[in-house]
Motif scaffolding. Sequence first.
Motif, PDB file in Angstrom:
ATOM      1  N   LEU A 130      21.586  25.402  39.606  1.00 50.02           N
ATOM      2  CA  LEU A 130      22.983  25.436  39.174  1.00 50.02           C
ATOM      3  C   LEU A 130      23.913  26.007  40.243  1.00 50.02           C
ATOM      4  O   LEU A 130      25.086  25.635  40.316  1.00 50.02           O
ATOM      5  N   ALA A 131      23.405  26.906  41.069  1.00 51.13           N
ATOM      6  CA  ALA A 131      24.241  27.564  42.073  1.00 51.13           C
ATOM      7  C   ALA A 131      23.987  27.039  43.481  1.00 51.13           C
ATOM      8  O   ALA A 131      24.414  27.667  44.452  1.00 51.13           O
ATOM      9  N   ALA A 132      23.349  25.904  43.605  1.00 55.06           N
ATOM     10  CA  ALA A 132      23.014  25.372  44.930  1.00 55.06           C
ATOM     11  C   ALA A 132      24.254  25.163  45.792  1.00 55.06           C
ATOM     12  O   ALA A 132      24.217  25.363  47.010  1.00 55.06           O
ATOM     13  N   TRP A 165      11.478  30.530  35.426  1.00 52.62           N
ATOM     14  CA  TRP A 165      12.326  29.445  34.910  1.00 52.62           C
ATOM     15  C   TRP A 165      13.798  29.749  35.157  1.00 52.62           C
ATOM     16  O   TRP A 165      14.554  28.883  35.600  1.00 52.62           O
ATOM     17  N   PHE A 166      14.223  30.977  34.840  1.00 50.23           N
ATOM     18  CA  PHE A 166      15.619  31.350  35.077  1.00 50.23           C
ATOM     19  C   PHE A 166      15.960  31.279  36.559  1.00 50.23           C
ATOM     20  O   PHE A 166      17.057  30.845  36.922  1.00 50.23           O
ATOM     21  N   HIS A 167      15.027  31.674  37.433  1.00 51.08           N
ATOM     22  CA  HIS A 167      15.275  31.613  38.870  1.00 51.08           C
ATOM     23  C   HIS A 167      15.453  30.169  39.330  1.00 51.08           C
ATOM     24  O   HIS A 167      16.389  29.844  40.076  1.00 51.08           O
ATOM     25  N   THR A 168      14.571  29.286  38.878  1.00 48.88           N
ATOM     26  CA  THR A 168      14.670  27.874  39.258  1.00 48.88           C
ATOM     27  C   THR A 168      15.963  27.253  38.733  1.00 48.88           C
ATOM     28  O   THR A 168      16.662  26.537  39.462  1.00 48.88           O
ATOM     29  N   ALA A 180      26.721  29.212  32.264  1.00 53.85           N
ATOM     30  CA  ALA A 180      27.146  30.500  32.822  1.00 53.85           C
ATOM     31  C   ALA A 180      26.203  31.615  32.366  1.00 53.85           C
ATOM     32  O   ALA A 180      25.879  32.524  33.152  1.00 53.85           O
ATOM     33  N   GLY A 181      25.727  31.530  31.138  1.00 52.55           N
ATOM     34  CA  GLY A 181      24.792  32.529  30.628  1.00 52.55           C
ATOM     35  C   GLY A 181      23.474  32.525  31.382  1.00 52.55           C
ATOM     36  O   GLY A 181      22.899  33.589  31.644  1.00 52.55           O
ATOM     37  N   ILE A 182      22.982  31.345  31.729  1.00 55.00           N
ATOM     38  CA  ILE A 182      21.743  31.254  32.515  1.00 55.00           C
ATOM     39  C   ILE A 182      21.923  31.964  33.856  1.00 55.00           C
ATOM     40  O   ILE A 182      21.048  32.711  34.308  1.00 55.00           O
ATOM     41  N   ASN A 206       9.780  40.693  37.466  1.00 56.15           N
ATOM     42  CA  ASN A 206       8.602  40.109  38.098  1.00 56.15           C
ATOM     43  C   ASN A 206       8.786  38.589  38.201  1.00 56.15           C
ATOM     44  O   ASN A 206       8.794  37.888  37.191  1.00 56.15           O
ATOM     45  N   THR A 207       8.901  38.079  39.414  1.00 55.00           N
ATOM     46  CA  THR A 207       9.117  36.638  39.603  1.00 55.00           C
ATOM     47  C   THR A 207       7.866  35.822  39.324  1.00 55.00           C
ATOM     48  O   THR A 207       7.932  34.601  39.262  1.00 55.00           O
TER      49      THR A 207
END
Length: 144
Positions: free
Chosen positions: A100-102, A92-95, A69-71, A84-85
Amino acid sequence: MAEETQEPAEVGRFGWGTDPEGNGSSCGRPTDVRSGVRSSAGLRWRMRAKRTGMTGIGSVIRALAHVVAGILVVWILLDLFGANTGNNVVSWFHTAADWLAAWSRGLFEVSNHTVQVLLDYGIPAVVYAIIGNVLGRRSRITAS
């Protein structure tokens, strides 16, 4: 006359033993069997651990759910603040958040980007936290 020795009632640092004077009474508090001093510190810690559910596999399950949940929450904040992506950490957080939210991305379609991000990544963060707490509590109950 032979010297009397008193054996502690229970082996361990904070056992339920008799009082240091050796009269056989125990007033419900654990006795430090090494020094003979009554202390409730060990008992308080064990009772707090049981009460809060921080024992064994239950605490591991809850910790993992909160990390997941923290991620997701970190990604929500990074996205909403326009991070900045191209940065490796942000990427890494975006991936990780996308993976996780797919299952929930696109569940609701709204035109506002902020609301869309909150729905796409906030719902799974809440779901993972709730499921982790429920499973952690259930594993504590069945293990007791």
